[in-house]
Design a protein around this motif. Sequence first.
Motif, PDB file in Angstrom:
ATOM      1  N   SER A 231       0.827  -1.209   0.000  1.00 37.28           N
ATOM      2  CA  SER A 231       0.000   0.000   0.000  1.00 37.28           C
ATOM      3  C   SER A 231       0.859   1.256   0.000  1.00 37.28           C
ATOM      4  N   ALA A 232       1.899   1.271   0.835  1.00 38.37           N
ATOM      5  CA  ALA A 232       2.785   2.438   0.896  1.00 38.37           C
ATOM      6  C   ALA A 232       3.532   2.628  -0.419  1.00 38.37           C
ATOM      7  N   GLN A 344      -5.096   7.958   7.087  1.00 35.52           N
ATOM      8  CA  GLN A 344      -5.963   6.802   7.316  1.00 35.52           C
ATOM      9  C   GLN A 344      -5.154   5.536   7.582  1.00 35.52           C
ATOM     10  N   LEU A 345      -4.049   5.378   6.890  1.00 38.28           N
ATOM     11  CA  LEU A 345      -3.250   4.158   7.015  1.00 38.28           C
ATOM     12  C   LEU A 345      -2.354   4.150   8.244  1.00 38.28           C
ATOM     13  N   THR A 395       0.134  10.980 -15.500  1.00 35.31           N
ATOM     14  CA  THR A 395      -1.206  10.992 -14.911  1.00 35.31           C
ATOM     15  C   THR A 395      -1.809   9.575 -14.890  1.00 35.31           C
ATOM     16  N   LEU A 396      -1.458   8.751 -15.880  1.00 40.45           N
ATOM     17  CA  LEU A 396      -1.930   7.365 -15.880  1.00 40.45           C
ATOM     18  C   LEU A 396      -1.273   6.572 -14.753  1.00 40.45           C
ATOM     19  N   VAL A 397      -0.002   6.856 -14.478  1.00 39.48           N
ATOM     20  CA  VAL A 397       0.675   6.208 -13.346  1.00 39.48           C
ATOM     21  C   VAL A 397      -0.010   6.599 -12.041  1.00 39.48           C
ATOM     22  N   PHE A 398      -0.289   7.893 -11.888  1.00 41.66           N
ATOM     23  CA  PHE A 398      -1.030   8.355 -10.714  1.00 41.66           C
ATOM     24  C   PHE A 398      -2.354   7.612 -10.586  1.00 41.66           C
ATOM     25  N   SER A 399      -3.059   7.481 -11.699  1.00 39.22           N
ATOM     26  CA  SER A 399      -4.393   6.881 -11.686  1.00 39.22           C
ATOM     27  C   SER A 399      -4.342   5.413 -11.286  1.00 39.22           C
ATOM     28  N   ALA A 400      -3.472   4.634 -11.938  1.00 33.83           N
ATOM     29  CA  ALA A 400      -3.430   3.200 -11.698  1.00 33.83           C
ATOM     30  C   ALA A 400      -2.905   2.872 -10.306  1.00 33.83           C
ATOM     31  N   ALA A 401      -1.767   3.469  -9.940  1.00 23.34           N
ATOM     32  CA  ALA A 401      -1.178   3.167  -8.634  1.00 23.34           C
ATOM     33  C   ALA A 401      -2.047   3.703  -7.506  1.00 23.34           C
ATOM     34  N   GLY A 402      -2.592   4.904  -7.681  1.00 25.78           N
ATOM     35  CA  GLY A 402      -3.409   5.497  -6.632  1.00 25.78           C
ATOM     36  C   GLY A 402      -4.704   4.746  -6.402  1.00 25.78           C
ATOM     37  N   LEU A 403      -5.339   4.308  -7.481  1.00 24.72           N
ATOM     38  CA  LEU A 403      -6.587   3.564  -7.319  1.00 24.72           C
ATOM     39  C   LEU A 403      -6.332   2.242  -6.613  1.00 24.72           C
ATOM     40  N   ALA A 404      -5.252   1.556  -6.996  1.00 24.57           N
ATOM     41  CA  ALA A 404      -4.911   0.292  -6.328  1.00 24.57           C
ATOM     42  C   ALA A 404      -4.621   0.535  -4.850  1.00 24.57           C
ATOM     43  N   GLY A 405      -3.880   1.611  -4.550  1.00 19.28           N
ATOM     44  CA  GLY A 405      -3.587   1.929  -3.149  1.00 19.28           C
ATOM     45  C   GLY A 405      -4.829   2.303  -2.372  1.00 19.28           C
ATOM     46  N   ALA A 406      -5.744   3.048  -3.004  1.00 21.50           N
ATOM     47  CA  ALA A 406      -6.985   3.446  -2.329  1.00 21.50           C
ATOM     48  C   ALA A 406      -7.864   2.237  -2.035  1.00 21.50           C
ATOM     49  N   ILE A 407      -7.921   1.292  -2.976  1.00 24.17           N
ATOM     50  CA  ILE A 407      -8.725   0.076  -2.752  1.00 24.17           C
ATOM     51  C   ILE A 407      -8.152  -0.733  -1.599  1.00 24.17           C
ATOM     52  N   ARG A 408      -6.832  -0.881  -1.557  1.00 21.97           N
ATOM     53  CA  ARG A 408      -6.204  -1.614  -0.451  1.00 21.97           C
ATOM     54  C   ARG A 408      -6.444  -0.914   0.878  1.00 21.97           C
ATOM     55  N   ASN A 410      -8.908   0.924   1.614  1.00 20.80           N
ATOM     56  CA  ASN A 410     -10.316   0.794   1.958  1.00 20.80           C
ATOM     57  C   ASN A 410     -10.618  -0.559   2.607  1.00 20.80           C
ATOM     58  N   ARG A 411      -9.764  -1.553   2.314  1.00 21.46           N
ATOM     59  CA  ARG A 411      -9.965  -2.886   2.879  1.00 21.46           C
ATOM     60  C   ARG A 411      -9.370  -3.029   4.267  1.00 21.46           C
ATOM     61  N   THR A 412      -8.282  -2.323   4.503  1.00 22.90           N
ATOM     62  CA  THR A 412      -7.612  -2.439   5.797  1.00 22.90           C
ATOM     63  C   THR A 412      -7.048  -1.097   6.204  1.00 22.90           C
ATOM     64  N   ARG A 413      -7.171  -0.755   7.449  1.00 26.20           N
ATOM     65  CA  ARG A 413      -6.690   0.543   7.914  1.00 26.20           C
ATOM     66  C   ARG A 413      -5.170   0.632   7.846  1.00 26.20           C
TER      67      ARG A 413
END
Length: 418
Positions: A231-232, A344-345, A395-408, A410-413
């Motif tokens: 996540s980090a 949050q993390l 911006t695509l790197v921001f989008s892909a990595a950030g969305l994956a990090g946000a989903i993770r 969201n699953r665990t604090r």
Amino acid sequence: MPTTSTRSFPWPVVIGIVLIGLVLRGPIIAIAPISGTLRADLGLTAAQVGLLTTLPVLCFAIITPFASFFVGRAGANFATTITVIGVGLGTIIRSAGGVEAVFVGTIIMGAFITVGNVVVPVLIRRDVPARRVGIVTGSYTSAMNVSSMITSLATAPLAQAFGWQAALLAWGGFAVIATAGWLLAIGPRAAFHVGPLRPTLESGAFETVAIDTQSIPSIQGVHARTWRSASALLLSLAFAGQAFSYYGVTAWFPTILEDEVGLSVTAAGSSSSIFQIAAVVGALGVPLLSTRIGIPRTFVLVAILWVSCPVGLLLDPSAWFIWGFFGGVAQGGGITIVFMLIVQLALNGTHARGLSAMIQGVGYALGATSATLLGAAHDATGAWTLPLSIIVVSTLVFSAAGLAGAIRANRTRSPLAR
């Protein structure tokens, strides 16, 4: 014992945090509007003027680990106090006149702003109730964008009226305001106390924290594992895409408007400020939207807006106002949502400091290359197609990595739980 979330909302501290945001971007942006004047008066080359705008970002990348160590040893309160005073000192030195003063003052400002970058997420994690983290983070990043907007619009007129030294010195007023707000928020005793402090639950005042030495190994273990957390790492990559895109567009948007749209130098400079102004919409809108639809879905909307900015400038530069507005909303929302995820993390203040240092250190290291790399791409091709295509990739790197990090997230604090 009551938890932080049950305490009354710490308005004075929050106001202090927002005022600190004024000094963390605006003063360093002030160089760009008067770069031509500095070249003429100081005999600088274009590369040297470019270095002046890049130096603070290089400081963010290089000094972040040392800033994290300093915050840990000195405590968040004292580190914050040193930040605002140090930025004021750097502003004074930078405006003293002469090439050496300009460069030394810029480096001093960059170093102390780096401390501020690290410590503010720690303050938010420590003092702000969990349900209010988003809006406080958004307000803080809005203050950064507002100060950038003010310096972008007002530095050149001030330089014309009073000289460039006075124009740069004027932004020391941000440091004065931030220092006064911070001292009023927590009091001089707490502000200058070296060592960890925490707010008392009953009164909101600050007291010294007794450190349990038996807990130190586990805290060090958490800090060490941060670099092995998926996540980090994802958030570091996302912040790198955010920083690269932001500094690239900030540096070259006015020139793109000159070359592709035909605006004059003055008109291009003022028109490009939409990119800074619109950031306030994103910074304040993201926390409100995320409470309704969640952080991952909010991130998707921010990512779409970010990608649309360089793509739009490639396909239809005449609609630059729309693309600049979309990009501004995205950059304000992007940095806000990453900071929200850091808080949050974080397991505790020590972990927040480690996450903040890691994510920002990696991000700014790559972001510092943006203006130079894009400029070299333009020089090599004589057009803006390749530079804008590079921004599309970031911006695509921001989008892909950030969305994956946000989903993770969201699953665990905690990123250490997976």
